[in-house]
Design a protein around this motif. Structure first.
Motif, PDB file in Angstrom:
ATOM      1  N   SER A   8       0.610  -1.318   0.025  1.00 26.40           N
ATOM      2  CA  SER A   8      -0.020   0.089  -0.126  1.00 26.40           C
ATOM      3  C   SER A   8       0.941   1.210  -0.117  1.00 26.40           C
ATOM      4  O   SER A   8       1.920   1.195   0.555  1.00 26.40           O
ATOM      5  CB  SER A   8      -0.786   0.117   1.038  1.00 26.40           C
ATOM      6  OG  SER A   8      -0.350   0.184   2.386  1.00 26.40           O
ATOM      7  N   LYS A   9       0.211   2.171  -0.467  1.00 24.82           N
ATOM      8  CA  LYS A   9       0.895   3.511  -0.618  1.00 24.82           C
ATOM      9  C   LYS A   9      -0.022   4.715   0.093  1.00 24.82           C
ATOM     10  O   LYS A   9      -1.122   4.831  -0.071  1.00 24.82           O
ATOM     11  CB  LYS A   9       1.328   3.909  -2.043  1.00 24.82           C
ATOM     12  CG  LYS A   9       1.806   5.237  -2.195  1.00 24.82           C
ATOM     13  CD  LYS A   9       2.697   5.395  -3.569  1.00 24.82           C
ATOM     14  CE  LYS A   9       3.753   6.379  -3.671  1.00 24.82           C
ATOM     15  NZ  LYS A   9       4.896   6.144  -3.289  1.00 24.82           N
ATOM     16  N   ASN A  10       0.799   5.412   1.083  1.00 27.96           N
ATOM     17  CA  ASN A  10      -0.099   6.434   1.946  1.00 27.96           C
ATOM     18  C   ASN A  10      -0.092   7.629   1.102  1.00 27.96           C
ATOM     19  O   ASN A  10       1.218   8.189   0.653  1.00 27.96           O
ATOM     20  CB  ASN A  10       0.690   6.567   3.214  1.00 27.96           C
ATOM     21  CG  ASN A  10       0.641   5.152   4.139  1.00 27.96           C
ATOM     22  OD1 ASN A  10      -0.580   4.735   3.940  1.00 27.96           O
ATOM     23  ND2 ASN A  10       1.613   5.011   4.881  1.00 27.96           N
ATOM     24  N   ALA A  24       1.707  11.527  -2.569  1.00 26.94           N
ATOM     25  CA  ALA A  24       2.174  10.877  -1.674  1.00 26.94           C
ATOM     26  C   ALA A  24       2.646  11.155  -0.541  1.00 26.94           C
ATOM     27  O   ALA A  24       3.394  12.472  -0.454  1.00 26.94           O
ATOM     28  CB  ALA A  24       3.384   9.850  -2.397  1.00 26.94           C
ATOM     29  N   ILE A  25       2.351  10.601   0.568  1.00 29.81           N
ATOM     30  CA  ILE A  25       3.070  11.074   2.136  1.00 29.81           C
ATOM     31  C   ILE A  25       4.444  11.611   2.325  1.00 29.81           C
ATOM     32  O   ILE A  25       4.777  12.287   2.790  1.00 29.81           O
ATOM     33  CB  ILE A  25       2.245  10.433   3.075  1.00 29.81           C
ATOM     34  CG1 ILE A  25       2.378  11.175   4.522  1.00 29.81           C
ATOM     35  CG2 ILE A  25       3.124   9.058   3.187  1.00 29.81           C
ATOM     36  CD1 ILE A  25       1.289  11.897   4.612  1.00 29.81           C
ATOM     37  N   ILE A  31       1.673  20.771   6.017  1.00 30.28           N
ATOM     38  CA  ILE A  31       0.326  21.035   5.782  1.00 30.28           C
ATOM     39  C   ILE A  31       0.146  22.174   6.541  1.00 30.28           C
ATOM     40  O   ILE A  31       0.210  22.195   7.865  1.00 30.28           O
ATOM     41  CB  ILE A  31      -0.757  20.356   5.584  1.00 30.28           C
ATOM     42  CG1 ILE A  31      -0.324  19.156   4.754  1.00 30.28           C
ATOM     43  CG2 ILE A  31      -1.933  20.967   5.374  1.00 30.28           C
ATOM     44  CD1 ILE A  31      -1.379  17.855   4.731  1.00 30.28           C
ATOM     45  N   ILE A  32      -0.035  23.419   5.923  1.00 26.72           N
ATOM     46  CA  ILE A  32      -0.214  24.752   6.616  1.00 26.72           C
ATOM     47  C   ILE A  32      -1.541  25.721   6.486  1.00 26.72           C
ATOM     48  O   ILE A  32      -2.007  25.373   5.549  1.00 26.72           O
ATOM     49  CB  ILE A  32       1.106  25.740   6.494  1.00 26.72           C
ATOM     50  CG1 ILE A  32       1.399  26.093   5.161  1.00 26.72           C
ATOM     51  CG2 ILE A  32       2.351  25.113   7.174  1.00 26.72           C
ATOM     52  CD1 ILE A  32       2.227  27.279   5.208  1.00 26.72           C
ATOM     53  N   HIS A  33      -1.656  26.555   7.376  1.00 19.17           N
ATOM     54  CA  HIS A  33      -2.856  27.329   6.881  1.00 19.17           C
ATOM     55  C   HIS A  33      -2.282  28.275   5.935  1.00 19.17           C
ATOM     56  O   HIS A  33      -1.013  28.301   5.705  1.00 19.17           O
ATOM     57  CB  HIS A  33      -3.455  28.078   8.070  1.00 19.17           C
ATOM     58  CG  HIS A  33      -4.183  27.262   9.287  1.00 19.17           C
ATOM     59  ND1 HIS A  33      -5.499  27.041   9.060  1.00 19.17           N
ATOM     60  CD2 HIS A  33      -3.826  26.654  10.276  1.00 19.17           C
ATOM     61  CE1 HIS A  33      -5.954  26.444  10.147  1.00 19.17           C
ATOM     62  NE2 HIS A  33      -5.051  26.364  10.736  1.00 19.17           N
ATOM     63  N   VAL A  34      -3.351  28.838   5.114  1.00 19.97           N
ATOM     64  CA  VAL A  34      -2.883  29.763   4.228  1.00 19.97           C
ATOM     65  C   VAL A  34      -2.288  31.109   4.719  1.00 19.97           C
ATOM     66  O   VAL A  34      -2.735  31.549   5.497  1.00 19.97           O
ATOM     67  CB  VAL A  34      -4.073  30.223   3.203  1.00 19.97           C
ATOM     68  CG1 VAL A  34      -3.663  31.185   2.338  1.00 19.97           C
ATOM     69  CG2 VAL A  34      -4.778  29.117   2.485  1.00 19.97           C
ATOM     70  N   LEU A 101      -5.905  11.338   5.398  1.00 18.51           N
ATOM     71  CA  LEU A 101      -4.773  10.670   5.216  1.00 18.51           C
ATOM     72  C   LEU A 101      -5.249   9.353   4.842  1.00 18.51           C
ATOM     73  O   LEU A 101      -5.997   8.477   5.611  1.00 18.51           O
ATOM     74  CB  LEU A 101      -3.862  10.667   6.218  1.00 18.51           C
ATOM     75  CG  LEU A 101      -2.833   9.457   6.447  1.00 18.51           C
ATOM     76  CD1 LEU A 101      -1.666   9.739   5.244  1.00 18.51           C
ATOM     77  CD2 LEU A 101      -2.062  10.002   7.917  1.00 18.51           C
ATOM     78  N   THR A 102      -4.986   8.824   3.890  1.00 13.30           N
ATOM     79  CA  THR A 102      -5.463   7.306   3.315  1.00 13.30           C
ATOM     80  C   THR A 102      -4.209   6.578   2.809  1.00 13.30           C
ATOM     81  O   THR A 102      -3.181   7.080   2.499  1.00 13.30           O
ATOM     82  CB  THR A 102      -6.621   7.231   2.677  1.00 13.30           C
ATOM     83  OG1 THR A 102      -7.260   6.078   2.762  1.00 13.30           O
ATOM     84  CG2 THR A 102      -6.485   7.780   1.298  1.00 13.30           C
TER      85      THR A 102
END
Length: 158
Positions: A8-10, A24-25, A31-34, A101-102
């Motif tokens: 599997s790939k996250n 891809a993780i 990940i930030i707020h704008v 996130l999957t």
């Protein structure tokens, strides 16, 4: 992109306009707020500006412009910037909403249709449909970075 059967790939799923994308993780820095961007003269249309995060400069790539997507009004509170790194180089992607996130398996992935003549198809590895989620286009970050570098060299030469 090659996926081994049973492996599997996250990925992070996010939306831009009415489209869903996956990154891809392992390519994600943060990940930030704008944050407020600074405009850069003579930058390509898909680069909306630059941001500084912890003393590092990131060009901002707007997938809506790069892939010629329809823009839709979104909730600004949900908007994020996804900082990614490819071969030691980094940039930010605009996201209207980070959804999940999957992970996905090879059986949930199909390669990009090579018959497509769309210039934007080079930026998509293929489509995934992770269990419990709708279809998402898996971004080819290396192709986006390659074009960013080529455009920067071209602009520097003028």
């Amino acid at each position: 992109m090659v996926l081994e059967p049973g492996v599997s790939k996250n990925v992070i799923l996010f939306s831009r306009g009415s489209h869903r994308f996956a990154v891809a993780i392992e390519a994600i820095i943060e990940i930030i707020h704008v944050v407020k961007e600074r405009k850069v003269p003579l930058s390509p249309p898909s680069v909306t500006g630059i941001i500084s995060v912890r003393d590092k400069i990131y060009p901002i790539v707007d997938l809506a412009v790069l892939l010629d997507l329809e823009k839709v009004k979104t909730n600004e509170d949900d908007a994020r910037m996804i900082l990614v790194q490819v071969d030691g180089e980094a940039f930010a992607l605009c996201a209207d909403q980070v959804e999940a996130l999957t992970s996905f398996q090879a059986s949930e992935w199909r390669a990009m249709d090579t018959d497509k003549n769309s210039s934007s198809s080079k930026y998509i590895h293929g489509a995934i449909q992770p269990s419990g989620y709708g279809e998402a286009d898996l971004l080819a970050l290396d192709a986006i970075m390659s074009d960013l570098k080529s455009e920067a060299k071209r602009l520097a030469a003028t």
